[in-house]
Scaffold this active site. Structure first.
Site, PDB file in Angstrom:
ATOM      1  N   GLU A   1      -6.188  -4.962  10.709  1.00  0.00           N
ATOM      2  CA  GLU A   1      -5.197  -3.882  10.803  1.00  0.00           C
ATOM      3  C   GLU A   1      -5.593  -2.943  11.940  1.00  0.00           C
ATOM      4  O   GLU A   1      -6.386  -2.010  11.739  1.00  0.00           O
ATOM      5  CB  GLU A   1      -5.101  -3.113   9.481  1.00  0.00           C
ATOM      6  CG  GLU A   1      -4.028  -2.046   9.525  1.00  0.00           C
ATOM      7  CD  GLU A   1      -3.675  -1.513   8.142  1.00  0.00           C
ATOM      8  OE1 GLU A   1      -2.628  -1.897   7.619  1.00  0.00           O
ATOM      9  OE2 GLU A   1      -4.456  -0.727   7.596  1.00  0.00           O
TER      10      GLU A   1
ATOM     11  N   SER B   1       2.573  -1.702  10.616  1.00  0.00           N
ATOM     12  CA  SER B   1       4.010  -1.698  10.958  1.00  0.00           C
ATOM     13  C   SER B   1       4.738  -2.996  10.607  1.00  0.00           C
ATOM     14  O   SER B   1       5.677  -3.379  11.301  1.00  0.00           O
ATOM     15  CB  SER B   1       4.215  -1.397  12.450  1.00  0.00           C
ATOM     16  OG  SER B   1       3.770  -0.106  12.745  1.00  0.00           O
TER      17      SER B   1
ATOM     18  N   GLY C   1       2.594  -0.813   4.432  1.00  0.00           N
ATOM     19  CA  GLY C   1       2.675   0.594   4.042  1.00  0.00           C
ATOM     20  C   GLY C   1       4.123   1.041   3.906  1.00  0.00           C
ATOM     21  O   GLY C   1       4.770   0.830   2.875  1.00  0.00           O
TER      22      GLY C   1
ATOM     23  N   LYS D   1       0.205   4.198  -0.493  1.00  0.00           N
ATOM     24  CA  LYS D   1      -0.472   5.430  -0.036  1.00  0.00           C
ATOM     25  C   LYS D   1      -0.095   6.580  -0.988  1.00  0.00           C
ATOM     26  O   LYS D   1      -0.013   6.369  -2.190  1.00  0.00           O
ATOM     27  CB  LYS D   1      -0.097   5.744   1.418  1.00  0.00           C
ATOM     28  CG  LYS D   1      -0.242   4.523   2.331  1.00  0.00           C
ATOM     29  CD  LYS D   1      -0.199   4.856   3.786  1.00  0.00           C
ATOM     30  CE  LYS D   1      -0.360   3.591   4.610  1.00  0.00           C
ATOM     31  NZ  LYS D   1      -0.508   3.834   6.027  1.00  0.00           N
TER      32      LYS D   1
ATOM     33  N   HIS E   1      -9.865   1.284   4.439  1.00  0.00           N
ATOM     34  CA  HIS E   1      -8.632   1.597   5.167  1.00  0.00           C
ATOM     35  C   HIS E   1      -8.925   2.695   6.198  1.00  0.00           C
ATOM     36  O   HIS E   1      -9.711   3.610   5.922  1.00  0.00           O
ATOM     37  CB  HIS E   1      -7.534   2.052   4.193  1.00  0.00           C
ATOM     38  CG  HIS E   1      -6.196   2.109   4.842  1.00  0.00           C
ATOM     39  ND1 HIS E   1      -5.821   3.163   5.650  1.00  0.00           N
ATOM     40  CD2 HIS E   1      -5.152   1.239   4.842  1.00  0.00           C
ATOM     41  CE1 HIS E   1      -4.600   2.927   6.111  1.00  0.00           C
ATOM     42  NE2 HIS E   1      -4.168   1.771   5.633  1.00  0.00           N
TER      43      HIS E   1
ATOM     44  N   ASN F   1       0.859  -1.176   0.000  1.00  0.00           N
ATOM     45  CA  ASN F   1       0.000   0.000   0.000  1.00  0.00           C
ATOM     46  C   ASN F   1       0.904   1.237   0.000  1.00  0.00           C
ATOM     47  O   ASN F   1       1.380   1.666   1.038  1.00  0.00           O
ATOM     48  CB  ASN F   1      -0.896  -0.025   1.252  1.00  0.00           C
ATOM     49  CG  ASN F   1      -1.757   1.210   1.376  1.00  0.00           C
ATOM     50  OD1 ASN F   1      -1.861   1.993   0.430  1.00  0.00           O
ATOM     51  ND2 ASN F   1      -2.387   1.394   2.532  1.00  0.00           N
TER      52      ASN F   1
HETATM   53  P1  PGA Z   1       2.329   0.654   7.744  1.00  0.00           P
HETATM   54  O1  PGA Z   1       0.952   0.912   6.991  1.00  0.00           O
HETATM   55  O2  PGA Z   1       2.891  -0.629   7.226  1.00  0.00           O
HETATM   56  O3  PGA Z   1       3.170   1.842   7.404  1.00  0.00           O
HETATM   57  O4  PGA Z   1       1.995   0.568   9.197  1.00  0.00           O
HETATM   58  C1  PGA Z   1       0.051  -0.114   6.769  1.00  0.00           C
HETATM   59  C2  PGA Z   1      -1.242   0.441   6.243  1.00  0.00           C
HETATM   60  O5  PGA Z   1      -1.650   1.543   6.653  1.00  0.00           O
HETATM   61  O6  PGA Z   1      -1.889  -0.190   5.403  1.00  0.00           O
END
Ligand code: PGA
Length: 258
Positions: free
Chosen positions: A170, A219, A240, A11, A98, A9
């Site tokens: 999540e 994370s 992410g 983003k 999300h 992802n």
């Molecule tokens: P992250 O994000 O791996 O940076 O925690 C995951 C997400 O928001 O899908």
């Protein structure tokens, strides 16, 4: 064979065509000899960059997804992108619900449910995010929140379609952008997985429930993926921050294939 699913992802972290191209160059270089029979990796860039991934997804182990979509196919909806458009750009998956969509765009379970329905009708696979925020965790409401979201969002999803759906636990507080002290413990992740599985068994029966993928997000990186995703029985990860680092991300993916 039921494959693991690792979802990148991006983003809005790779914020220009140049940044996307640099990422692609590095990832292509690093993954030249990469192959995997048991893991599918899905790249979810901002929709306007889907076309940039057309070469990468020629490999069987790589596919394409979007970070969101609308619930109509076409019409006067300024600024929206439909499942039909995404399918025509070779996307196979769409991340829905999300927590950043819920937080900044006020998305509710009812809207997410509409999007899930439309995505399934368009023969795409929804990756549905569910999970509690920090306040709910502190009040010991995790199980209640997860069950409520599942009930609301999957209300109209029947047995034939649930198999195409990916459920991603999540916890909102565990997303790296929310600066968690630590990701959840393995026990917390396993508990959530069992709860989701039980919900699926009760609603759809054991055989069907076994076919639904449950993945973890929050994370995940190349160092903790084994402990928090693989050893907890999760069948993949939503990634992410680590996904925008091509070498680290490939290491993470390879941990699933080892
Ligand atoms: P992250 O994000 O791996 O940076 O925690 C995951 C997400 O928001 O899908």
């Amino acid at each position: 064979m039921k494959k693991n699913l690792v979802v990148a992802n991006f983003k809005m972290k790779l914020a220009s065509k140049t940044e996307i191209e640099t990422w692609l160059r590095n990832f292509e270089k690093a993954s030249k000899k990469f192959s995997s029979l048991n893991t599918e990796t899905v790249f979810c860039p901002p929709s306007l960059f889907l076309g940039n991934f057309s070469e990468l997804i020629q490999k069987d182990e790589f596919s394409l997804g979007a970070q969101n979509c609308f619930w109509e196919d076409s019409g006067a909806y300024t600024g929206e992108v439909s499942p039909k458009m995404l399918a025509s750009m070779d996307a196979k998956y769409v991340i829905l619900g999300h927590s950043e969509r819920r937080k900044y765009f006020n998305e509710q379970d009812s809207e997410i449910a509409k999007k899930v329905e439309k995505v399934l009708k368009s023969r795409l696979n929804p990756i549905i995010c569910i999970g509690e925020n920090l306040e709910e965790k502190r009040q010991d409401l995790t199980m209640e929140v997860v069950l409520r979201q599942l009930k609301n969002i999957l209300e109209k999803v029947g047995r034939g379609n649930i198999e195409k759906t990916i459920l991603c636990y999540e916890p909102i507080w565990a997303i790296s952008a929310n600066n968690p002290e630590n990701p959840p413990t393995s026990n917390e992740i396993m508990e959530a997985r069992l709860l989701i599985k039980k919900f699926l068994v009760d609603k759809y029966g054991r055989t069907t429930a076994e076919r639904v993928k449950i993945i973890y997000g929050g994370s995940v990186d190349q160092n903790n993926v084994k402990e928090i995703c693989i050893d907890t029985g999760m069948e993949g990860a939503l990634v992410g921050s680590c996904s925008v680092k091509p070498y680290d991300f490939l290491k993470l993916v390879k941990t699933f294939t080892d």
